[in-house]
Write a protein that holds these residues in place. Structure first.
Motif, PDB file in Angstrom:
ATOM      1  N   LEU A 111      27.747 -24.236  -6.161  1.00 11.14           N
ATOM      2  CA  LEU A 111      28.028 -24.002  -4.749  1.00 11.14           C
ATOM      3  C   LEU A 111      26.716 -23.795  -4.008  1.00 11.14           C
ATOM      4  CD1 LEU A 111      30.269 -23.576  -2.628  1.00 11.14           C
ATOM      5  CD2 LEU A 111      30.227 -21.137  -3.194  1.00 11.14           C
ATOM      6  N   TYR A 112      26.503 -24.568  -2.934  1.00 10.24           N
ATOM      7  CA  TYR A 112      25.266 -24.503  -2.158  1.00 10.24           C
ATOM      8  C   TYR A 112      24.037 -24.700  -3.041  1.00 10.24           C
ATOM      9  CZ  TYR A 112      28.440 -22.422   1.275  1.00 10.24           C
ATOM     10  OH  TYR A 112      29.486 -22.201   2.125  1.00 10.24           O
ATOM     11  N   GLY A 113      24.163 -25.565  -4.048  1.00 11.02           N
ATOM     12  CA  GLY A 113      23.052 -25.875  -4.924  1.00 11.02           C
ATOM     13  C   GLY A 113      22.758 -24.813  -5.963  1.00 11.02           C
ATOM     14  N   MET A 114      23.645 -23.819  -6.109  1.00 18.01           N
ATOM     15  CA  MET A 114      23.436 -22.740  -7.068  1.00 18.01           C
ATOM     16  C   MET A 114      24.623 -22.651  -8.022  1.00 18.01           C
ATOM     17  SD  MET A 114      21.895 -19.721  -4.594  1.00 18.01           S
ATOM     18  CE  MET A 114      23.276 -19.843  -3.439  1.00 18.01           C
ATOM     19  N   PRO A 115      24.387 -22.205  -9.261  1.00 22.19           N
ATOM     20  CA  PRO A 115      25.485 -22.051 -10.214  1.00 22.19           C
ATOM     21  C   PRO A 115      26.509 -21.038  -9.688  1.00 22.19           C
ATOM     22  CG  PRO A 115      23.377 -21.927 -11.326  1.00 22.19           C
ATOM     23  CD  PRO A 115      23.088 -21.882  -9.859  1.00 22.19           C
ATOM     24  N   PHE A 116      27.765 -21.388  -9.821  1.00 21.28           N
ATOM     25  CA  PHE A 116      28.835 -20.513  -9.342  1.00 21.28           C
ATOM     26  C   PHE A 116      29.773 -20.192 -10.485  1.00 21.28           C
ATOM     27  CE2 PHE A 116      33.180 -19.937  -7.803  1.00 21.28           C
ATOM     28  CZ  PHE A 116      33.004 -18.895  -6.916  1.00 21.28           C
ATOM     29  N   GLU A 117      30.179 -18.923 -10.571  1.00 19.97           N
ATOM     30  CA  GLU A 117      31.148 -18.500 -11.582  1.00 19.97           C
ATOM     31  C   GLU A 117      32.071 -17.449 -10.987  1.00 19.97           C
ATOM     32  OE1 GLU A 117      31.414 -16.643 -16.125  1.00 19.97           O
ATOM     33  OE2 GLU A 117      29.470 -17.062 -15.219  1.00 19.97           O
ATOM     34  N   TYR A 131      53.862  -9.795  -8.240  1.00 22.02           N
ATOM     35  CA  TYR A 131      52.690 -10.396  -8.869  1.00 22.02           C
ATOM     36  C   TYR A 131      51.448  -9.767  -8.244  1.00 22.02           C
ATOM     37  CZ  TYR A 131      55.698 -13.978 -10.914  1.00 22.02           C
ATOM     38  OH  TYR A 131      56.653 -14.632 -11.638  1.00 22.02           O
ATOM     39  N   ILE A 132      50.378  -9.700  -9.032  1.00 24.92           N
ATOM     40  CA  ILE A 132      49.128  -9.139  -8.519  1.00 24.92           C
ATOM     41  C   ILE A 132      47.974  -9.950  -9.095  1.00 24.92           C
ATOM     42  CG2 ILE A 132      49.053  -7.422 -10.382  1.00 24.92           C
ATOM     43  CD1 ILE A 132      47.630  -5.550  -8.378  1.00 24.92           C
ATOM     44  N   SER A 133      46.983 -10.238  -8.248  1.00 25.89           N
ATOM     45  CA  SER A 133      45.824 -11.003  -8.701  1.00 25.89           C
ATOM     46  C   SER A 133      44.546 -10.302  -8.274  1.00 25.89           C
ATOM     47  CB  SER A 133      45.843 -12.428  -8.133  1.00 25.89           C
ATOM     48  OG  SER A 133      45.583 -12.422  -6.740  1.00 25.89           O
ATOM     49  N   THR A 134      43.491 -10.498  -9.068  1.00 21.45           N
ATOM     50  CA  THR A 134      42.166  -9.998  -8.708  1.00 21.45           C
ATOM     51  C   THR A 134      41.177 -11.155  -8.809  1.00 21.45           C
ATOM     52  OG1 THR A 134      41.483  -9.373 -10.959  1.00 21.45           O
ATOM     53  CG2 THR A 134      42.726  -7.743  -9.679  1.00 21.45           C
ATOM     54  N   TRP A 135      40.091 -11.052  -8.046  1.00 21.22           N
ATOM     55  CA  TRP A 135      39.058 -12.101  -8.068  1.00 21.22           C
ATOM     56  C   TRP A 135      37.690 -11.476  -7.934  1.00 21.22           C
ATOM     57  CZ3 TRP A 135      38.159 -17.123  -9.003  1.00 21.22           C
ATOM     58  CH2 TRP A 135      36.967 -17.673  -8.518  1.00 21.22           C
ATOM     59  N   ILE A 136      36.766 -11.881  -8.810  1.00 17.35           N
ATOM     60  CA  ILE A 136      35.359 -11.509  -8.687  1.00 17.35           C
ATOM     61  C   ILE A 136      34.521 -12.764  -8.914  1.00 17.35           C
ATOM     62  CG2 ILE A 136      35.650  -9.112  -9.417  1.00 17.35           C
ATOM     63  CD1 ILE A 136      34.683  -9.929 -12.210  1.00 17.35           C
ATOM     64  N   ASP A 137      33.318 -12.805  -8.323  1.00 15.59           N
ATOM     65  CA  ASP A 137      32.425 -13.933  -8.566  1.00 15.59           C
ATOM     66  C   ASP A 137      30.979 -13.473  -8.470  1.00 15.59           C
ATOM     67  OD1 ASP A 137      31.458 -14.232  -5.763  1.00 15.59           O
ATOM     68  OD2 ASP A 137      33.505 -14.864  -5.350  1.00 15.59           O
ATOM     69  N   ASN A 138      30.069 -14.386  -8.841  1.00 17.15           N
ATOM     70  CA  ASN A 138      28.653 -14.025  -8.898  1.00 17.15           C
ATOM     71  C   ASN A 138      27.947 -14.145  -7.556  1.00 17.15           C
ATOM     72  OD1 ASN A 138      28.783 -16.843  -8.805  1.00 17.15           O
ATOM     73  ND2 ASN A 138      26.947 -17.124 -10.043  1.00 17.15           N
ATOM     74  N   MET A 139      28.688 -14.401  -6.474  1.00 19.82           N
ATOM     75  CA  MET A 139      28.084 -14.504  -5.152  1.00 19.82           C
ATOM     76  C   MET A 139      28.537 -13.392  -4.214  1.00 19.82           C
ATOM     77  SD  MET A 139      27.757 -18.566  -4.359  1.00 19.82           S
ATOM     78  CE  MET A 139      26.664 -19.587  -5.357  1.00 19.82           C
ATOM     79  N   SER A 140      29.146 -12.357  -4.766  1.00 17.73           N
ATOM     80  CA  SER A 140      29.557 -11.210  -3.950  1.00 17.73           C
ATOM     81  C   SER A 140      29.664  -9.983  -4.841  1.00 17.73           C
ATOM     82  CB  SER A 140      30.909 -11.479  -3.268  1.00 17.73           C
ATOM     83  OG  SER A 140      31.946 -11.513  -4.228  1.00 17.73           O
ATOM     84  N   THR A 141      29.811  -8.825  -4.211  1.00 19.08           N
ATOM     85  CA  THR A 141      29.993  -7.582  -4.970  1.00 19.08           C
ATOM     86  C   THR A 141      31.389  -7.006  -4.747  1.00 19.08           C
ATOM     87  OG1 THR A 141      29.011  -6.361  -3.113  1.00 19.08           O
ATOM     88  CG2 THR A 141      27.549  -6.971  -4.936  1.00 19.08           C
TER      89      THR A 141
END
Length: 210
Positions: A111-117, A131-141
């Protein structure tokens, strides 16, 4: 001067009267009896069954388990309403964890030329019946938490929650739908709220099983 003095006197009289009325109201409020809520403890068999039901995966968890495997994700996203769409491709690995109680999916791409996970978890709370879902990624805290239901006739999960906007630092609504097109194809749509307070679709992902 006479009228000014009279005005001041009336103001003081009003102030004293209001203070007395407030004190009276406060006294009346604090002296009202409070009703105590008591709860009778269930017997041990009832408690044991409740916890067993809470811990046992059901048909909702079996439905989620059908998503186990490897997926490709074709994503289209819009930075704001009316913006030109941007596209990217990701891969995802999905599996059930914790004895079939939760689904974990790991997403990877660029994403934007950077690795995204990103890592998502998905579950069904037997006690809350949602139902309940959670989301985390390496571009936010932040951790995004959404709750919702499954509409069987349209084969669509409808999830909604609240997130903190990193720009305004204020909460706003986040909404997503996941539509099961067939056993090997799903469509995820996410909706954001713009600075004008109006909702717009900011992301669409077409998922295909490898």
């Amino acid at each position: 001067m006479k009228y000014k003095t009279l005005t001041v006197a009336l103001a003081l009289l009003c102030f004293v009267s209001c203070k007395k009325e407030a004190a009276k109201t406060e006294t009346e409020t604090t002296t009202e009896p409070t009703e105590e809520v008591t709860m009778t403890m269930p017997d041990s068999a009832t408690i044991a069954k409740a916890w067993q039901d809470y811990a046992t995966p059901g048909e909702q968890h079996a439905l989620m388990a059908k998503d186990n495997g490897s997926w490709t994700e074709d994503m289209t996203y819009w930075e704001h309403a009316g913006a030109e769409p941007s596209k990217m491709t990701m891969t995802a690995e999905s599996k059930m964890i914790m004895g079939g109680k939760f689904q974990e999916m790991t997403h990877k791409g660029e994403l934007y030329g950077m690795p995204f996970e990103g890592i998502s978890t998905f579950g069904y709370n037997n006690a809350e019946e949602k139902y309940i879902s959670t989301w985390i990624d390496n571009m936010s805290t932040g951790i995004t938490v959404l709750k919702g239901t499954y509409d069987a006739p349209t084969k669509t999960y409808k999830m909604i929650g609240e997130v903190i906007d990193p720009i305004t630092k204020k909460p706003k609504t986040s909404r997503e739908t996941i539509t099961i097109i067939d056993d090997n194809t799903q469509k995820l749509e996410m909706f954001d709220v713009g600075f004008d307070g109006k909702e717009f679709k900011n992301m669409e992902i077409i998922m295909k099983r490898k």
